[in-house]
Design a protein around this motif. Structure first.
Motif, PDB file in Angstrom:
ATOM      1  N   GLN A   1     -14.709 -45.429  30.367  1.00  0.00           N
ATOM      2  CA  GLN A   1     -13.634 -46.178  31.303  1.00  0.00           C
ATOM      3  C   GLN A   1     -12.275 -46.262  30.958  1.00  0.00           C
ATOM      4  O   GLN A   1     -11.351 -46.498  31.960  1.00  0.00           O
ATOM      5  CB  GLN A   1     -14.444 -47.619  31.335  1.00  0.00           C
ATOM      6  CG  GLN A   1     -15.835 -47.420  31.927  1.00  0.00           C
ATOM      7  CD  GLN A   1     -16.247 -49.028  32.022  1.00  0.00           C
ATOM      8  OE1 GLN A   1     -15.601 -50.004  32.150  1.00  0.00           O
ATOM      9  NE2 GLN A   1     -17.715 -49.233  31.815  1.00  0.00           N
TER      10      GLN A   1
ATOM     11  N   PHE B   1      -9.298 -45.623  33.573  1.00  0.00           N
ATOM     12  CA  PHE B   1      -8.134 -46.609  33.796  1.00  0.00           C
ATOM     13  C   PHE B   1      -6.774 -46.330  33.300  1.00  0.00           C
ATOM     14  O   PHE B   1      -5.816 -46.656  34.123  1.00  0.00           O
ATOM     15  CB  PHE B   1      -8.722 -48.058  32.621  1.00  0.00           C
ATOM     16  CG  PHE B   1      -7.548 -49.076  32.844  1.00  0.00           C
ATOM     17  CD1 PHE B   1      -7.667 -49.813  33.826  1.00  0.00           C
ATOM     18  CD2 PHE B   1      -6.799 -49.424  31.788  1.00  0.00           C
ATOM     19  CE1 PHE B   1      -6.628 -50.956  33.834  1.00  0.00           C
ATOM     20  CE2 PHE B   1      -5.498 -50.264  31.672  1.00  0.00           C
ATOM     21  CZ  PHE B   1      -5.706 -51.249  32.922  1.00  0.00           C
TER      22      PHE B   1
ATOM     23  N   THR C   1     -12.852 -55.524  36.200  1.00  0.00           N
ATOM     24  CA  THR C   1     -13.443 -54.462  36.618  1.00  0.00           C
ATOM     25  C   THR C   1     -15.027 -54.490  36.900  1.00  0.00           C
ATOM     26  O   THR C   1     -15.394 -53.535  37.379  1.00  0.00           O
ATOM     27  CB  THR C   1     -12.995 -53.254  35.732  1.00  0.00           C
ATOM     28  OG1 THR C   1     -13.581 -53.669  34.149  1.00  0.00           O
ATOM     29  CG2 THR C   1     -11.522 -52.945  35.469  1.00  0.00           C
ATOM     30  N   GLY C   2     -15.725 -55.692  36.568  1.00  0.00           N
ATOM     31  CA  GLY C   2     -16.965 -55.591  36.704  1.00  0.00           C
ATOM     32  C   GLY C   2     -17.228 -57.184  35.919  1.00  0.00           C
ATOM     33  O   GLY C   2     -16.467 -58.036  35.457  1.00  0.00           O
TER      34      GLY C   2
ATOM     35  N   VAL D   1     -12.535 -58.577  30.059  1.00  0.00           N
ATOM     36  CA  VAL D   1     -10.983 -58.172  30.454  1.00  0.00           C
ATOM     37  C   VAL D   1      -9.937 -57.814  29.302  1.00  0.00           C
ATOM     38  O   VAL D   1     -10.105 -58.378  28.291  1.00  0.00           O
ATOM     39  CB  VAL D   1     -10.583 -59.256  31.304  1.00  0.00           C
ATOM     40  CG1 VAL D   1     -11.741 -59.510  32.519  1.00  0.00           C
ATOM     41  CG2 VAL D   1     -10.257 -60.456  30.727  1.00  0.00           C
TER      42      VAL D   1
ATOM     43  N   CYS E   1      -4.704 -59.635  31.528  1.00  0.00           N
ATOM     44  CA  CYS E   1      -5.214 -59.929  32.602  1.00  0.00           C
ATOM     45  C   CYS E   1      -6.096 -61.317  32.675  1.00  0.00           C
ATOM     46  O   CYS E   1      -6.227 -61.935  33.847  1.00  0.00           O
ATOM     47  CB  CYS E   1      -6.394 -58.771  33.084  1.00  0.00           C
ATOM     48  SG  CYS E   1      -5.980 -57.282  33.309  1.00  0.00           S
TER      49      CYS E   1
ATOM     50  N   GLU F   1      -5.478 -44.403  36.243  1.00  0.00           N
ATOM     51  CA  GLU F   1      -5.315 -45.130  37.462  1.00  0.00           C
ATOM     52  C   GLU F   1      -3.876 -45.775  37.305  1.00  0.00           C
ATOM     53  O   GLU F   1      -3.203 -45.991  38.188  1.00  0.00           O
ATOM     54  CB  GLU F   1      -6.386 -46.110  37.772  1.00  0.00           C
ATOM     55  CG  GLU F   1      -7.630 -45.447  38.234  1.00  0.00           C
ATOM     56  CD  GLU F   1      -8.868 -46.244  38.491  1.00  0.00           C
ATOM     57  OE1 GLU F   1      -8.686 -47.590  37.950  1.00  0.00           O
ATOM     58  OE2 GLU F   1      -9.869 -46.031  38.822  1.00  0.00           O
TER      59      GLU F   1
ATOM     60  N   LYS G   1     -12.606 -59.701  40.761  1.00  0.00           N
ATOM     61  CA  LYS G   1     -12.455 -58.496  41.065  1.00  0.00           C
ATOM     62  C   LYS G   1     -10.869 -58.186  41.746  1.00  0.00           C
ATOM     63  O   LYS G   1     -10.113 -57.256  41.265  1.00  0.00           O
ATOM     64  CB  LYS G   1     -13.553 -57.642  41.476  1.00  0.00           C
ATOM     65  CG  LYS G   1     -14.745 -57.447  40.843  1.00  0.00           C
ATOM     66  CD  LYS G   1     -15.755 -56.763  41.599  1.00  0.00           C
ATOM     67  CE  LYS G   1     -16.665 -56.188  40.828  1.00  0.00           C
ATOM     68  NZ  LYS G   1     -17.838 -55.451  41.398  1.00  0.00           N
TER      69      LYS G   1
END
Length: 115
Positions: free
Chosen positions: A102, A106, A28-29, A62, A66, A109, A23
């Motif tokens: 989501q 995202f 993200t999880g 992911v 990333c 953000e 994380k």
């Protein structure tokens, strides 16, 4: 967006450490599945019953860009350079549904972090 699935098989005692590191690196999880496994060595037996090692399978969905950072964090935090600590590998993901809500969050953000 392109996605990859990182799968990691680890001893239950280090699962939280690995999830936290992933994380911090951008995951993200995670989804954690308790499992049993066997390795290169013979399974131990007790009165004829096989004793298989408990393991956790950790799944991270992911974004493709990333993967390297997250995989590196998993490797370091899990001490995968030591024998018998765990493994991790990456699989391609062809289609994803259910992330629409989501994705908007995202994108917002990301925009806010750059401006």
């Amino acid at each position: 967006m392109r996605f990859k699935l990182i799968l990691s098989s680890v001893k239950p005692g280090i699962t939280d450490t690995i999830v936290d590191a992933a994380k911090a690196a951008g995951a993200t999880g995670a989804t954690i599945i308790p499992a049993r496994g066997t390795g290169i060595r013979e399974a131990k037996t007790f009165f004829g019953l096989s004793l298989e090692a408990q393991t956790d399978i950790i799944m991270f969905l992911v974004e493709e860009h990333c993967v390297d950072g997250i995989l590196g964090a998993i490797k370091e935090s899990g001490k995968f350079h030591e024998p018998g600590t765990g493994i991790a590998f990456v699989l391609p993901v062809e289609h994803v549904v259910g992330l629409e809500s989501q994705m908007e969050k995202f994108k917002t953000e990301v925009r806010e972090s750059y401006f």
